[in-house]
Design a protein around this motif. Sequence first.
Motif, PDB file in Angstrom:
ATOM      1  N   LEU A   1       0.813  -1.224   0.000  1.00  0.00           N
ATOM      2  CA  LEU A   1       0.000   0.000   0.000  1.00  0.00           C
ATOM      3  C   LEU A   1       0.843   1.270   0.000  1.00  0.00           C
ATOM      4  N   PHE A   2       2.014   1.198   0.664  1.00  0.00           N
ATOM      5  CA  PHE A   2       2.830   2.409   0.821  1.00  0.00           C
ATOM      6  C   PHE A   2       4.119   2.259   0.030  1.00  0.00           C
ATOM      7  N   PRO A   3       4.240   2.966  -1.076  1.00  0.00           N
ATOM      8  CA  PRO A   3       5.418   2.779  -1.923  1.00  0.00           C
ATOM      9  C   PRO A   3       6.712   3.353  -1.323  1.00  0.00           C
ATOM     10  N   SER A   4       6.627   4.051  -0.182  1.00  0.00           N
ATOM     11  CA  SER A   4       7.793   4.778   0.322  1.00  0.00           C
ATOM     12  C   SER A   4       8.986   3.882   0.637  1.00  0.00           C
ATOM     13  N   ASP A   5       8.717   2.594   0.910  1.00  0.00           N
ATOM     14  CA  ASP A   5       9.799   1.662   1.206  1.00  0.00           C
ATOM     15  C   ASP A   5      10.435   1.860   2.581  1.00  0.00           C
ATOM     16  N   ILE A   6       9.830   2.749   3.399  1.00  0.00           N
ATOM     17  CA  ILE A   6      10.270   2.889   4.794  1.00  0.00           C
ATOM     18  C   ILE A   6       9.092   2.500   5.681  1.00  0.00           C
ATOM     19  N   ILE A   7       9.357   1.629   6.642  1.00  0.00           N
ATOM     20  CA  ILE A   7       8.293   1.294   7.593  1.00  0.00           C
ATOM     21  C   ILE A   7       8.747   1.767   8.976  1.00  0.00           C
ATOM     22  N   HIS A   8       7.813   2.304   9.742  1.00  0.00           N
ATOM     23  CA  HIS A   8       8.128   2.671  11.125  1.00  0.00           C
ATOM     24  C   HIS A   8       7.545   1.590  12.036  1.00  0.00           C
ATOM     25  N   LEU A   9       8.407   0.977  12.831  1.00  0.00           N
ATOM     26  CA  LEU A   9       7.935  -0.128  13.673  1.00  0.00           C
ATOM     27  C   LEU A   9       7.707   0.283  15.128  1.00  0.00           C
ATOM     28  N   GLY A  10       7.697   1.567  15.393  1.00  0.00           N
ATOM     29  CA  GLY A  10       7.401   2.021  16.764  1.00  0.00           C
ATOM     30  C   GLY A  10       8.528   1.645  17.720  1.00  0.00           C
ATOM     31  N   GLY A  11       8.215   0.751  18.663  1.00  0.00           N
ATOM     32  CA  GLY A  11       9.236   0.305  19.610  1.00  0.00           C
ATOM     33  C   GLY A  11       9.283   1.109  20.893  1.00  0.00           C
ATOM     34  N   ASP A  12       8.308   2.005  21.100  1.00  0.00           N
ATOM     35  CA  ASP A  12       8.352   2.885  22.267  1.00  0.00           C
ATOM     36  C   ASP A  12       7.627   2.294  23.473  1.00  0.00           C
ATOM     37  N   GLU A  13       8.082   2.691  24.642  1.00  0.00           N
ATOM     38  CA  GLU A  13       7.394   2.487  25.928  1.00  0.00           C
ATOM     39  C   GLU A  13       6.959   1.034  26.184  1.00  0.00           C
ATOM     40  N   VAL A  14       7.754   0.079  25.751  1.00  0.00           N
ATOM     41  CA  VAL A  14       7.388  -1.335  25.898  1.00  0.00           C
ATOM     42  C   VAL A  14       7.278  -1.716  27.377  1.00  0.00           C
ATOM     43  N   SER A  15       8.123  -1.081  28.202  1.00  0.00           N
ATOM     44  CA  SER A  15       8.148  -1.452  29.622  1.00  0.00           C
ATOM     45  C   SER A  15       6.829  -1.165  30.339  1.00  0.00           C
ATOM     46  N   PHE A  16       5.953  -0.351  29.743  1.00  0.00           N
ATOM     47  CA  PHE A  16       4.633  -0.116  30.349  1.00  0.00           C
ATOM     48  C   PHE A  16       3.877  -1.429  30.523  1.00  0.00           C
ATOM     49  N   GLY A  17       4.173  -2.414  29.656  1.00  0.00           N
ATOM     50  CA  GLY A  17       3.360  -3.627  29.708  1.00  0.00           C
ATOM     51  C   GLY A  17       4.139  -4.922  29.651  1.00  0.00           C
ATOM     52  N   SER A  18       5.477  -4.852  29.680  1.00  0.00           N
ATOM     53  CA  SER A  18       6.226  -6.098  29.446  1.00  0.00           C
ATOM     54  C   SER A  18       6.448  -6.946  30.695  1.00  0.00           C
ATOM     55  N   LYS A  19       6.069  -6.407  31.883  1.00  0.00           N
ATOM     56  CA  LYS A  19       6.315  -7.202  33.101  1.00  0.00           C
ATOM     57  C   LYS A  19       5.601  -8.552  33.058  1.00  0.00           C
ATOM     58  N   SER A  20       4.463  -8.573  32.386  1.00  0.00           N
ATOM     59  CA  SER A  20       3.705  -9.824  32.302  1.00  0.00           C
ATOM     60  C   SER A  20       4.489 -10.917  31.561  1.00  0.00           C
ATOM     61  N   TRP A  21       5.517 -10.544  30.815  1.00  0.00           N
ATOM     62  CA  TRP A  21       6.319 -11.546  30.119  1.00  0.00           C
ATOM     63  C   TRP A  21       6.998 -12.509  31.102  1.00  0.00           C
ATOM     64  N   THR A  22       7.227 -12.020  32.344  1.00  0.00           N
ATOM     65  CA  THR A  22       7.904 -12.895  33.319  1.00  0.00           C
ATOM     66  C   THR A  22       7.039 -14.090  33.691  1.00  0.00           C
ATOM     67  N   GLU A  23       5.724 -13.967  33.446  1.00  0.00           N
ATOM     68  CA  GLU A  23       4.832 -15.094  33.788  1.00  0.00           C
ATOM     69  C   GLU A  23       4.431 -15.906  32.564  1.00  0.00           C
ATOM     70  N   ASP A  24       4.924 -15.558  31.430  1.00  0.00           N
ATOM     71  CA  ASP A  24       4.495 -16.241  30.212  1.00  0.00           C
ATOM     72  C   ASP A  24       5.464 -17.391  29.894  1.00  0.00           C
ATOM     73  N   PRO A  25       4.942 -18.643  29.869  1.00  0.00           N
ATOM     74  CA  PRO A  25       5.852 -19.790  29.654  1.00  0.00           C
ATOM     75  C   PRO A  25       6.607 -19.698  28.318  1.00  0.00           C
ATOM     76  N   GLY A  26       5.934 -19.185  27.290  1.00  0.00           N
ATOM     77  CA  GLY A  26       6.590 -19.052  25.977  1.00  0.00           C
ATOM     78  C   GLY A  26       7.784 -18.104  26.057  1.00  0.00           C
ATOM     79  N   VAL A  27       7.591 -16.973  26.735  1.00  0.00           N
ATOM     80  CA  VAL A  27       8.672 -15.993  26.850  1.00  0.00           C
ATOM     81  C   VAL A  27       9.809 -16.565  27.700  1.00  0.00           C
ATOM     82  N   GLN A  28       9.419 -17.292  28.770  1.00  0.00           N
ATOM     83  CA  GLN A  28      10.457 -17.898  29.627  1.00  0.00           C
ATOM     84  C   GLN A  28      11.304 -18.881  28.833  1.00  0.00           C
ATOM     85  N   ARG A  29      10.619 -19.670  27.990  1.00  0.00           N
ATOM     86  CA  ARG A  29      11.343 -20.639  27.143  1.00  0.00           C
ATOM     87  C   ARG A  29      12.315 -19.911  26.215  1.00  0.00           C
ATOM     88  N   LEU A  30      11.792 -18.844  25.597  1.00  0.00           N
ATOM     89  CA  LEU A  30      12.613 -18.051  24.671  1.00  0.00           C
ATOM     90  C   LEU A  30      13.857 -17.514  25.387  1.00  0.00           C
TER      91      LEU A  30
END
Length: 527
Positions: A298-327
């Motif tokens: 859809l966007f011919p510009s060839d640049i994508i912005h992937l954000g990446g901001d403020e992840v720590s607002f919600g990443s604490k729950s990763w400590t309880e996720d078995p998939g993340v622990q495995r990773l």
Amino acid sequence: MTKKIIFYLVIILMASEFTRGQVISIIPLPNQYEKVNHTFVINERTKMIVRDSTSLSEAHYFKNQLLRYTGIPINSENGKGSFIVLQRRKIPDTKEGSYLLDMDSDTAVISAADDKGIFNGIVSLLQLAIHSKEEDNSLQIPCWNIQDSPLFAWRGLMLDESRHFFGKKVVKEILDQMALLKLNRFHWHLTDATGWRVEIQKYPKLTLIGGIGNYSDSLAPAKYYTQDDIREIVAYAKTRHIEVIPEIDMPGHATAANRAYPQYSGGGSGKYADFTFNPGKKGTYTFLTNILKEVSVLFPSDIIHLGGDEVSFGSKSWTEDPGVQRLMKQQQLKNLKEVEYYFFKRMTDSALQIFSKVSAWDEATGAGLPVDSTIIFWWRHDKPEQLSKALNKGYNVVLCPRIPLYFDFVQDSSDIDGRRWNGDFNPLVQVYDFSVDSLPTAKHHSQQILGIQAGLWTETIQTKKRLEYMLFPRITALAEAAWTDEKNRNYEGYLRRLKEELPFFTQRNIYFFDQFSPNKTPEVVDE
Ligand code: TNX
């Protein structure tokens, strides 16, 4: 004595009159210009001569906008009037987008080495035309010779349509005003916690469910852009030489997507419930990569912005996720920051199979992304060390510090709605005076500074009227800070040109903050 005073008064008056005659009605101020003592007339007998068929679309834009703003259709067959000539040739300034405009009583010649330069020249002539006097359906335009080139290649504006959705008409109007100000990058924040605003055919629930709600009403009916809408906007921007860069924010700010496809949620906490995508599931990477594939078409510009901001607002729950622990065990990731970097690096690798460049907020600086194909957006003005880190690692950077470039911050001390930072806010003068030289590391790495960008976040903005109030006139100061060399910038001179511009805002139905008489245009507060 009185005679002497009168004499000086006359001199002062004459001098100010003289200066007024020299005011060039162009924002952003061209970098070199001189007055020519002639008047160039545009009327229905004016003919455009396009030396190079590649400039036909720029010529078309000029005619269209001239008709729109002045009511004059120029389309002469036989050329009994003045000429506007567009020519592609080598010119002294070699920066992309540079141009010359040479005017005398019969001709206005725009010369440039590339189509961006032709367009910028066209816009300068258009501004002169719009601001000129009209007599008997003829525009009387004071002549100037201009040699101009942009300070920065990236002259951007970001709009957040996740928090509140404004729709095609408003976006097109913003693009119109950007083009007149030679702003050339539209960063479109289309996904966030509140709503997902871009249709993805493979995952229709993203918009049907993820598009429901806005920052003021979580139950508001779904609002989003269909893929056809996106094509329309992208084409509209292209005619105006504006590149549209979409942002698909990850792995945080993902709540809306997680409402639609909870199987890829990595959870969150408190008021940031379901804030993240799940980095511990293979399916998450496939899901997001499939989304990026459609976005890239859809966007011919060839640049994508992937954000990446403020992840720590919600990443604490990763400590309880078995998939993340495995990773974490598998990849020997020591903490949540390393998980975040792993996710971001992996998604960047996928994105770079599809796009030629990835961009991200400054949190991504430590993620080990490839220096040649990543652009970092520095936004945390209170963390100058992030900017230094990005530059020292060799990244190209777009500067968009909250202070002074976030337009969701208030612009006047009396404003009651909008953000402040420890009492600081973003008045016009501060936007205007924004300078790379005030940032020591940036000064030393000026080759890596692509440009500057303002951000219009919309938590407090629901209506077009408030959006315009927050944007105008600060957008004109942004444009000048992005285009005009610092040595040529002068706030007083700019205010003189701005004052001339205000009636045109009104004519275009744009609401604005009146810097000169604030009581005339009260703050708009959306309830
Ligand atoms: C921070 S800028 C954010 C946005 C908010 C903005 C409000 C950035 C990368 N994140 O999510 O809307 O502040 O000023």
